[in-house]
Write an enzyme that holds these catalytic residues in place. Structure first.
Site, PDB file in Angstrom:
ATOM      1  CD  GLU A 330     -12.319  70.812   1.379  1.00  0.00           C
ATOM      2  OE1 GLU A 330     -13.098  71.300   2.200  1.00  0.00           O
ATOM      3  OE2 GLU A 330     -11.104  70.664   1.600  1.00  0.00           O
TER       4      GLU A 330
HETATM    5  C1  NGO Z   1     -12.471  68.517   5.070  1.00  0.00           C
HETATM    6  C2  NGO Z   1     -11.326  68.848   4.157  1.00  0.00           C
HETATM    7  C3  NGO Z   1      -9.977  68.759   4.839  1.00  0.00           C
HETATM    8  C4  NGO Z   1     -10.004  69.433   6.202  1.00  0.00           C
HETATM    9  C5  NGO Z   1     -11.122  68.830   7.032  1.00  0.00           C
HETATM   10  C6  NGO Z   1     -11.202  69.486   8.408  1.00  0.00           C
HETATM   11  C7  NGO Z   1     -12.126  66.811   3.670  1.00  0.00           C
HETATM   12  C8  NGO Z   1     -12.341  65.509   3.024  1.00  0.00           C
HETATM   13  N1  NGO Z   1     -11.463  67.814   3.147  1.00  0.00           N
HETATM   14  O1  NGO Z   1     -12.569  67.093   4.899  1.00  0.00           O
HETATM   15  O2  NGO Z   1      -9.001  69.347   4.025  1.00  0.00           O
HETATM   16  O3  NGO Z   1      -8.780  69.222   6.857  1.00  0.00           O
HETATM   17  O4  NGO Z   1     -12.358  68.941   6.400  1.00  0.00           O
HETATM   18  O5  NGO Z   1     -12.230  69.009   9.191  1.00  0.00           O
END
Ligand code: NGO
Length: 521
Positions: A330
């Site tokens: 992300e």
């Molecule tokens: C995503 C995000 C995290 C969140 C999570 C919550 C990933 C790999 N990045 O997973 O920052 O905490 O969802 O479910």
């Protein structure tokens, strides 16, 4: 009923018939091994008479610390002295031996035999003995997990178990960044994970809301960046000695720690701690919300790579395991070209410190080193960049968010957790094949399975327990057991048998209506 269960029932029936024919020569309790062990072993064959631990029994172990671990559990609940010795098994004893195991058990497997004369666990390596001990505990009555003396009988059904894992990597992740968890809380979780033969503990040590590990060359990271958490609480961080204590505790449970420093996104806590890490030289405020994708290390700044090198260097020096996780998810505010050039350099830095990179599967957008491992966290069964990486030899850890994320709610009524990847009831967590799930990512491309527990909404150890149990054991079974044992009806029965153990251990778990929980659980 699977063919394996049919066989067990037939063997049991044969045993009872023989007992009748031989005029009761075989005790009536000789029956099939109960369907209680999670993860399901490779093979279980019932036979012979049961073993009952007596007050005068001894333990012999070729590995003193595993012997001590088992003795500690058994002495507390049985009240027996159970002296621990090294050497040949004596009649009536439990023996843990590093000799005589069949070659098929490999480095993590074991063979367990039980009859009236004793229980013998044989393995090639200590890890296998430790896993055999977990199976033995699950073959004993649930009260064996009590920390106070309970009454027996302490009976192990007669038979033989031969067992070894399907995947080399069977992980659990704890996000200690969104909410901080103490060393004792992490050790408690390690103990719970060990019951299900999990062998990697991935610690998510940094995120926008907190930096949780002391770095001597950048002291403000922990001192300031660790000073809060989601919701604005006091946060916290591990000293390097704390981290080493967690690593050592995990090692005593045959678990390897995979530390994660998430970058280039999810870095607000670091950017807030050092103004000079920001492109504009201005430190942002600490962040206690739950948005994602807004922060980025400054990819064009030379100091960024000094920072990454020193942080990774200190962490690598404290980490005996082979992996350092660089996050990489992300990076919504890092342009793609910057992102790929950053991941290229970060991989090289990790390699220069003698470690292998793991990253969330977003890193497959960059060109990966042959050794780098991608952790799939998507919600689809196709991902072209991950498939392309796998075709080039990249190994993948499977954590599909709609199956393996332990922070998703079980149902709409679940108080804790999130729903962005869907609702995950127990049979959903169990109902997929990690070795044949993602298009183009099968066979040797699949290194294993991991259950991530993100902690935006998770604050206490009871919260951890509620989200991990009973789904973590489901994932552990997907990681350990051969696919041929996959059977939801049999699994639900095995899982139900764990309920009284969790109750005995004070593990708060979600009483899924999909499972028949025995009385007393
Ligand atoms: C995503 C995000 C995290 C969140 C999570 C919550 C990933 C790999 N990045 O997973 O920052 O905490 O969802 O479910």
């Amino acid at each position: 009923m699977t063919p394996r269960h049919t066989l067990l029932v037939l063997l049991a029936a044969l045993g009872l018939v023989c007992a009748g024919v031989l005029g009761g020569a075989r005790p009536a309790e000789a029956a099939a091994l109960p369907n209680t062990v999670v993860p399901a072993p490779v093979s279980e064959v019932a036979g012979g008479s049961n073993f009952t631990l007596s007050a005068s029994a001894t333990l012999t172990s070729d590995d003193a610390s595993i012997g001590g671990y088992l003795a500690g559990i058994l002495r507390a609940s049985t009240g027996y002295a159970l002296p621990l010795t090294v050497g040949a098994a004596t009649p009536g004893s439990i023996a843990l031996q590093l000799t005589g195991a069949p070659g098929s058990v490999g480095p993590e497997g074991y063979q367990l035999t039980s009859d009236a004369s004793g229980v013998v666990i044989r393995a090639q390596q200590p890890a296998g003995l430790f896993h055999g001990v977990q199976t033995l505990l699950q073959l004993l009555p649930p009260a064996v997990m009590s920390t106070t003396v309970r009454s027996g009988p302490w009976t192990v059904p007669g038979g033989t178990v031969l067992d070894y894992p399907r995947f080399a990597y069977r992980g659990a992740m704890l996000d200690v960044a969104r909410h901080f968890f103490t060393v004792a809380q992490v050790e408690r979780y390690i103990d719970e994970l060990a019951l299900y033969k999990i062998n990697y503990l991935h610690l998510h040590l940094s995120d926008d809301q907190g930096w949780r590990i002391a770095v001597n060359s950048w002291p403000n990271l922990a001192a300031y960046g660790g000073s809060t958490e989601v919701g604005g609480g006091a946060g916290g961080s591990y000293t390097q000695a704390d981290y080493s204590a967690i690593v050592a505790y995990a090692a005593s449970r045959y678990m390897t720690v995979v530390p994660e420093i998430d970058m280039p996104g999810h870095t607000n806590a670091a950017l807030a701690s050092y103004a000079q890490l920001n492109c504009d030289g201005v430190a942002p405020a600490l962040y206690t919300g739950t948005n994602v994708g807004f922060s980025s290390l400054c990819v064009s700044l030379p100091l960024t790579y000094t920072f990454v090198d020193q942080v990774v260097g200190e962490l690598a020096a404290l980490t005996p395991g082979p992996y350092v996780h660089i996050g990489g998810d992300e990076a919504g505010s890092t342009p793609l070209a910057d992102y790929t050039s950053f991941i290229d350099r970060a991989q090289q830095i990790v390699a220069d410190h003698g470690k292998t990179v793991v990253g969330w599967h977003d890193i497959a957008k960059a060109s990966l080193l042959p050794s780098s491992v991608a952790q799939f966290w998507g919600t689809t069964t196709t991902d072209s960049s991950v498939a392309a990486a796998a075709a080039q030899g990249t190994r993948v850890i499977m954590s599909p968010a709609n199956k393996a994320y332990l922070d998703m709610k079980y149902t709409h009524k679940t108080k804790l957790g999130q729903t962005w990847a869907g609702l995950i009831e127990v049979n959903t967590a169990y109902g997929w094949d990690p070795g044949n799930y993602l298009t183009g990512v099968t066979g040797p491309s699949v290194m294993g399975v991991e259950g991530p527990l993100w902690t935006e909404t998770i604050v206490t150890s009871a919260d951890i327990d509620t989200m991990a149990f009973p789904r973590l054991p489901a994932l552990a079974e997907l990681g350990w057991s051969p696919w041929s044992t996959h059977d939801v009806t049999a699994f639900d029965q095995r899982l139900g048998a764990q309920g009284p153990r969790w109750k005995t251990m004070g593990i708060t778990y979600y009483k899924s209506p999909q499972i028949t929980w025995p009385t007393g659980s």
